[in-house]
Write an enzyme that holds these catalytic residues in place. Structure first.
Site, PDB file in Angstrom:
ATOM      1  N   LEU A 102       4.578  -2.146   1.923  1.00  9.93           N
ATOM      2  CA  LEU A 102       4.315  -0.985   1.084  1.00  9.93           C
ATOM      3  C   LEU A 102       3.343  -0.100   1.852  1.00  9.93           C
ATOM      4  CD1 LEU A 102       3.799  -2.564  -2.472  1.00  9.93           C
ATOM      5  CD2 LEU A 102       5.830  -1.413  -1.590  1.00  9.93           C
ATOM      6  N   ASP A 103       3.528   1.209   1.787  1.00 11.45           N
ATOM      7  CA  ASP A 103       2.633   2.119   2.487  1.00 11.45           C
ATOM      8  C   ASP A 103       1.193   1.908   2.036  1.00 11.45           C
ATOM      9  OD1 ASP A 103       4.872   3.177   3.670  1.00 11.45           O
ATOM     10  OD2 ASP A 103       5.034   4.858   2.271  1.00 11.45           O
ATOM     11  N   LYS A 104       0.262   2.348   2.858  1.00  8.48           N
ATOM     12  CA  LYS A 104      -1.154   2.171   2.573  1.00  8.48           C
ATOM     13  C   LYS A 104      -1.546   2.745   1.208  1.00  8.48           C
ATOM     14  CE  LYS A 104      -5.732   3.050   4.591  1.00  8.48           C
ATOM     15  NZ  LYS A 104      -6.468   3.638   5.734  1.00  8.48           N
ATOM     16  N   HIS A 190       8.867   4.773   4.960  1.00 12.41           N
ATOM     17  CA  HIS A 190       8.498   5.828   3.996  1.00 12.41           C
ATOM     18  C   HIS A 190       9.710   6.328   3.216  1.00 12.41           C
ATOM     19  CE1 HIS A 190       4.489   5.858   5.555  1.00 12.41           C
ATOM     20  NE2 HIS A 190       4.759   6.533   6.655  1.00 12.41           N
TER      21      HIS A 190
END
Length: 240
Positions: A102-104, A190
């Protein structure tokens, strides 16, 4: 399996530390004191005890994490806190890793495990495993967007994404924002953010709720985690 590896795998420290325990005559195998960590044991049949307490061997571990923003989906990073850093000392293992990423700045469900085969099956595009997200989008999501997402389309860099299911939960006309849910079966870099960029909108909040038939436990606060139940583990394996 070597005895010193068994001891390390059952949380008795590193192999070096396990050797010290053996020297102190604190370990028995089938009620016989053993000092040599190199001996082979059957982890399923032999009874290994430390200071009289039986040790239980577990090969695979599965944890559900409610990932918070600001944490990296990795096992190590020089600059930022990682999802593995959120584990308590008693649960940390060097072979644990996040399944996918999962993105930051993305929250939600993340599976941590040492079961590489299951991870591969969950992430393989050929298996068509659902990943369900909830998001706040800057811009008004329309029925046309729903149709475009369902058909599959090209991102701004011409990369193709497959069919997905987009649902509108709420529209805020004044703020020009949309509350949506999205189910995809891919895991491109993303991806969710890029999908909305391709239709001239911007994701400003993103959270994963589900992977396959594993739902995020609503009782887990951000940064908290728990071991999966046997039922949840079996459910995940049904996605193979």
């Amino acid at each position: 399996m070597r005895l010193d590896k068994f001891l390390a795998e059952t949380g008795m420290g590193s192999r070096k530390e396990a050797k010290q325990l053996l020297k102190k005559k604190l370990v028995t195998v089938n009620d016989q004191v053993v000092k040599d960590g190199k001996i082979q044991i059957d982890e399923k049949k032999d009874i290994v005890k430390f200071a009289g307490e039986e040790l239980t061997y577990q090969k695979y571990y599965y944890y559900m994490l409610h990932k918070p923003q600001g944490v990296i989906s990795a096992t190590e990073d020089k600059w930022d806190q990682t999802v593995v850093d959120l584990l308590r000392d008693e649960d940390y293992r060097e072979d644990l890793f996040p399944v996918g990423r999962l993105d930051k700045d993305t929250e939600g469900l993340l599976l941590l495990t040492n079961d590489g085969q299951l991870a591969h099956q969950l992430l393989s595009p050929k298996k068509h495993v659902d990943k369900e997200y909830v998001a706040t989008v800057q811009g008004i999501v329309t029925d046309q967007d729903i149709l475009q997402f369902a058909a599959g389309f090209a991102l701004t860099n011409k990369e193709l994404v497959k069919s997905s299911e987009l649902m509108i939960d709420a529209i805020n006309e004044e703020e020009e924002q949309s509350e949506i849910r999205l189910i995809i079966q891919e895991g491109k870099f993303h991806q969710v953010k890029r999908m909305f960029e391709a239709v001239d909108k911007k994701v400003i909040y993103l959270k994963r709720l589900r992977m396959g038939n594993l739902w995020l436990d609503e009782e887990l606060e951000l940064g908290e985690y728990r071991a999966l139940t046997e039922k949840e583990i079996e459910g995940l394996k049904m996605n193979r």
